[in-house]
Design a protein around this motif. Sequence first.
Motif, short mmCIF file in Angstrom:
data_model
loop_
_atom_site.label_atom_id
_atom_site.label_comp_id
_atom_site.label_asym_id
_atom_site.label_seq_id
_atom_site.Cartn_x
_atom_site.Cartn_y
_atom_site.Cartn_z
N GLU A 197 6.41 15.69 -40.97
CA GLU A 197 6.85 14.31 -40.77
C GLU A 197 6.78 13.91 -39.30
O GLU A 197 6.32 12.81 -38.96
N VAL A 198 7.22 14.80 -38.41
CA VAL A 198 7.17 14.49 -36.97
C VAL A 198 5.72 14.36 -36.52
O VAL A 198 5.37 13.46 -35.74
N ILE A 199 4.86 15.23 -37.01
CA ILE A 199 3.44 15.16 -36.65
C ILE A 199 2.84 13.84 -37.15
O ILE A 199 2.02 13.22 -36.47
N ALA A 200 3.26 13.39 -38.33
CA ALA A 200 2.77 12.11 -38.86
C ALA A 200 3.25 10.94 -38.01
O ALA A 200 2.48 10.01 -37.72
N VAL A 201 4.51 10.96 -37.60
CA VAL A 201 5.07 9.88 -36.78
C VAL A 201 4.34 9.78 -35.45
O VAL A 201 4.12 8.68 -34.92
N THR A 202 3.91 10.90 -34.91
CA THR A 202 3.30 10.93 -33.58
C THR A 202 1.77 10.99 -33.62
O THR A 202 1.12 11.09 -32.58
N SER A 203 1.20 10.91 -34.79
CA SER A 203 -0.25 11.13 -34.95
C SER A 203 -1.09 10.06 -34.27
O SER A 203 -2.21 10.35 -33.82
N ASN A 204 -0.58 8.82 -34.18
CA ASN A 204 -1.43 7.76 -33.65
C ASN A 204 -1.55 7.79 -32.13
O ASN A 204 -2.31 7.00 -31.56
N PHE A 205 -0.82 8.68 -31.45
CA PHE A 205 -1.00 8.79 -30.00
C PHE A 205 -1.07 10.24 -29.51
O PHE A 205 -1.33 10.49 -28.34
N PRO A 210 -1.84 14.51 -22.76
CA PRO A 210 -2.34 15.70 -22.07
C PRO A 210 -2.17 16.93 -22.96
O PRO A 210 -1.28 16.97 -23.81
N LYS A 211 -3.02 17.92 -22.77
CA LYS A 211 -3.06 19.08 -23.67
C LYS A 211 -1.70 19.75 -23.79
O LYS A 211 -1.28 20.11 -24.90
N ASP A 212 -0.98 19.93 -22.67
CA ASP A 212 0.31 20.61 -22.74
C ASP A 212 1.35 19.80 -23.48
O ASP A 212 2.23 20.34 -24.16
N VAL A 213 1.27 18.46 -23.37
CA VAL A 213 2.21 17.59 -24.09
C VAL A 213 1.85 17.53 -25.57
O VAL A 213 2.72 17.60 -26.44
N ALA A 214 0.57 17.41 -25.88
CA ALA A 214 0.12 17.30 -27.27
C ALA A 214 0.51 18.52 -28.08
O ALA A 214 0.67 18.44 -29.30
N ALA A 215 0.66 19.68 -27.43
CA ALA A 215 1.02 20.91 -28.14
C ALA A 215 2.47 20.91 -28.59
O ALA A 215 2.84 21.66 -29.50
N LYS A 216 3.30 20.09 -27.97
CA LYS A 216 4.73 20.05 -28.30
C LYS A 216 4.97 19.29 -29.59
O LYS A 216 4.27 18.33 -29.92
N LEU A 217 5.98 19.70 -30.32
CA LEU A 217 6.32 19.02 -31.57
C LEU A 217 6.91 17.64 -31.30
O LEU A 217 6.46 16.64 -31.85
N PHE A 218 7.92 17.59 -30.45
CA PHE A 218 8.66 16.35 -30.22
C PHE A 218 8.09 15.61 -29.01
O PHE A 218 8.50 15.83 -27.87
N ILE A 219 7.14 14.71 -29.28
CA ILE A 219 6.58 13.88 -28.23
C ILE A 219 6.78 12.42 -28.60
O ILE A 219 7.04 12.08 -29.76
N TYR A 220 6.65 11.54 -27.60
CA TYR A 220 6.91 10.12 -27.85
C TYR A 220 6.16 9.28 -26.81
O TYR A 220 5.70 9.78 -25.79
N ILE A 231 2.84 9.02 -22.56
CA ILE A 231 3.18 9.95 -23.63
C ILE A 231 3.87 11.15 -23.01
O ILE A 231 3.33 11.81 -22.13
N LYS A 232 5.07 11.44 -23.50
CA LYS A 232 5.89 12.49 -22.92
C LYS A 232 6.44 13.37 -24.03
O LYS A 232 6.46 12.98 -25.21
N SER A 233 6.93 14.54 -23.66
CA SER A 233 7.63 15.40 -24.62
C SER A 233 9.12 15.38 -24.29
O SER A 233 9.50 15.14 -23.14
N LEU A 234 9.93 15.65 -25.29
CA LEU A 234 11.38 15.73 -25.03
C LEU A 234 11.67 16.84 -24.03
O LEU A 234 12.57 16.72 -23.20
N GLU A 235 10.90 17.91 -24.11
CA GLU A 235 11.15 19.03 -23.21
C GLU A 235 10.89 18.64 -21.76
O GLU A 235 11.61 19.06 -20.86
N GLY A 236 9.89 17.83 -21.54
CA GLY A 236 9.53 17.47 -20.17
C GLY A 236 10.24 16.24 -19.66
O GLY A 236 9.97 15.79 -18.55
#
Length: 266
Positions: A197-205, A210-220, A231-236
């Motif tokens: 579900e998270v991958i589906a929510v974030t699929s359009n961007f 960036p490669k390191d951000v795209a690898a993370k589950l929780f991005i926005y 585009i950022k990750s919650l971790e970063g």
Amino acid sequence: TTAETDIYRPYTPSERGRIAEAILTAIASTNELIKPYAPSGVGCDPLDITGAIKRGFGTLDNARWIFENKLNCIPVGFKTADKSDPYQRAFINILGQQAASIDDIYRSWGVLYSRDSSVLAPYVARLAQVTGLNTDSLVSLDVEDFVEAHPLTNRPCLRYWKERSTGEREYHLDLFKADITWLTTSQGREVKKLFDEVIAVTSNFRGEAPKDVAAKLFIYRSSSPRTFNKIKSLEGSASTIINKIFEKFVDEYELKLDSGEPLSIS
């Protein structure tokens, strides 16, 4: 000694029930909004031959006509619209005259407009419920960290990292060094569902990240003025972001303690 805050006070069963209900409601709503858009067929072309909005044609139905016929059903906003395009310019002008917010207008059309950090709140909370992982471990998850059937055990597992008591952080990658949470079959199904579900929510961007951000589950996609559309990750992100998205979630669903006071999710 006494506790200075309620941060470690356990929720009562009724409080847990209200939190769980809000989380599942929010997830169901978002999952519905990311489904393929169904054109309504309402409205008509509101522009004259000069590209101006005809008198009396600046209606929401006609804005929706533009969305369906000129914007390819792709959401645009006040900061992302191409002002040189007469239809995009007319579209945001009509939306700007409405009492409802742009998020609410898109939502009424069955479209998820903003995919910022607040959209992730219920998914983070649900994954915490299912796995018991803490915040640091949750926000560090990669899309590849869930293994549906481990080759040695044929059981689902979840790889994660955690901060050691020494303060040093280790990101474990392989079986022999990894911290592994072994999951029951029902947990495994739920974790896989949440990852999907998270991958589906974030699929359009996700593909733009960036490669390191795209690898993370929780991005926005950030809605902050300083980092708008990044585009950022919650971790970063800032360490306070989890508290902020949960505060917004609590406000939106008006979650209360049994005493009637606003509760906090941590």
